[in-house]
Structures are given as structure tokens and as C-alpha cells.
Scaffold this motif. Structure first.
Motif, short mmCIF file in Angstrom:
data_model
loop_
_atom_site.label_atom_id
_atom_site.label_comp_id
_atom_site.label_asym_id
_atom_site.label_seq_id
_atom_site.Cartn_x
_atom_site.Cartn_y
_atom_site.Cartn_z
N GLN A 98 40.78 33.45 36.18
CA GLN A 98 39.97 34.07 37.21
C GLN A 98 40.89 34.94 38.06
O GLN A 98 41.85 34.43 38.64
CB GLN A 98 39.29 33.01 38.07
N MET A 99 40.57 36.22 38.13
CA MET A 99 41.43 37.16 38.85
C MET A 99 40.64 37.76 40.01
O MET A 99 39.65 38.46 39.80
CB MET A 99 41.90 38.26 37.90
N ASP A 100 41.06 37.46 41.21
CA ASP A 100 40.41 37.95 42.42
C ASP A 100 41.36 38.87 43.18
O ASP A 100 42.57 38.87 42.95
CB ASP A 100 39.99 36.78 43.30
N SER A 101 40.79 39.63 44.11
CA SER A 101 41.59 40.55 44.93
C SER A 101 42.52 41.40 44.07
O SER A 101 43.71 41.54 44.35
CB SER A 101 42.40 39.77 45.96
N LEU A 102 41.95 41.96 43.03
CA LEU A 102 42.77 42.72 42.08
C LEU A 102 43.36 43.96 42.72
O LEU A 102 42.75 44.59 43.59
CB LEU A 102 41.94 43.09 40.86
N LYS A 103 44.57 44.29 42.25
CA LYS A 103 45.31 45.44 42.74
C LYS A 103 45.59 46.40 41.58
O LYS A 103 45.64 45.96 40.42
CB LYS A 103 46.64 44.99 43.33
N PRO A 104 45.81 47.67 41.87
CA PRO A 104 46.13 48.61 40.77
C PRO A 104 47.34 48.16 39.95
O PRO A 104 47.37 48.39 38.73
CB PRO A 104 46.42 49.91 41.52
N GLU A 105 48.28 47.48 40.57
CA GLU A 105 49.46 47.02 39.83
C GLU A 105 49.16 45.86 38.89
O GLU A 105 50.03 45.43 38.13
CB GLU A 105 50.59 46.65 40.78
N ASP A 106 47.94 45.34 38.92
CA ASP A 106 47.54 44.32 37.95
C ASP A 106 47.08 44.94 36.63
O ASP A 106 46.80 44.23 35.67
CB ASP A 106 46.40 43.46 38.52
N THR A 107 46.98 46.26 36.60
CA THR A 107 46.57 46.95 35.38
C THR A 107 47.54 46.67 34.25
O THR A 107 48.76 46.89 34.39
CB THR A 107 46.47 48.46 35.64
#
Length: 114
Positions: free
Chosen positions: A80-89
Motif C-alpha cells: 500500500q503506497m500512500d502520499s506518493l511523490k514523483p521520486e517514487d516513480t
């Protein structure tokens, strides 16, 4: 042995995604399962892992935002991935160790737009 990942996609920064990985051909309940990710031009890095008895650990960059879980009946490991950021791409891979080698799923693309 097969690991089939799903759930990736495109999401805006601050959004959420849930990845799932279904395992076959292994004694799932006895295995530590993990998620790694690889961004373009970068090495593949550990994101999170969960032991057979449910203990989890996370990369510092995702602590407090990502949650790994497992369902031994369904033979799945979830992220489960929340508060995703562009660097999580990145492309996200589920993986486990079996005697003699590490097994990788096919990967699922996660793209976070700013």
C-alpha cells in the motif's frame, strides 16, 4: 516458481496505489517476501520486506508512507503506497529467495506526476 505483480499505474503526487503480487510454485507461508523498485538509470533497491511471521521493514525513503502486508491463504504480498511523490516513480518488483537463487516477478510500472 512464478510471481505475478499487478496494481501499478499513473497517479498524481499525494495519491495512493496498492500493488499486489501473487505467488505460485513456492511454500509461500515460509518465505520472506519483498518489494524492490528500479527507476530509469538507477539500480534496483529494496523498498520493503515482510518475514514469514509478519515482521516488516522499510527503506527510509518510504517509511510512514508505504505498508507491506501478506495474506498466506491467498498467497499474496501487497504494498500500500500512500502520499506518493514523483521520486517514487519506478518499476516495482516483488521477489523472494528460494534455495540457490532470487526469484523476481515481471515488474509493474508506477508513475507519479507532479
Amino acid at each position: 516458481v512464478q510471481l505475478q505483480a499487478s496494481g501499478g499505474g499513473l497517479v498524481q503526487a499525494g495519491g495512493s496505489l496498492r500493488l499486489s503480487c501473487k505467488a505460485s510454485g513456492i511454500t509461500f507461508s515460509t518465505r520472506t517476501m519483498a518489494w524492490y523498485r528500479q527507476a530509469p538509470g538507477e539500480q534496483r533497491d529494496l523498498v520493503a520486506e515482510i518475514t514469514s511471521d509478519g515482521r516488516s521493514s522499510y527503506a527510509d525513503s518510504v517509511k510512514g508512507r508505504f505498508t507491506i502486508s501478506r495474506d498466506n491463504v491467498k498467497r499474496t504480498v501487497n504494498l500500500q503506497m500512500d502520499s506518493l511523490k514523483p521520486e517514487d516513480t519506478a518499476v516495482y518488483y516483488c521477489t523472494t529467495l528460494i534455495p540457490g537463487r532470487r526469484v523476481w516477478g515481471q515488474g509493474t510500472q508506477v508513475t507519479v506526476s507532479s
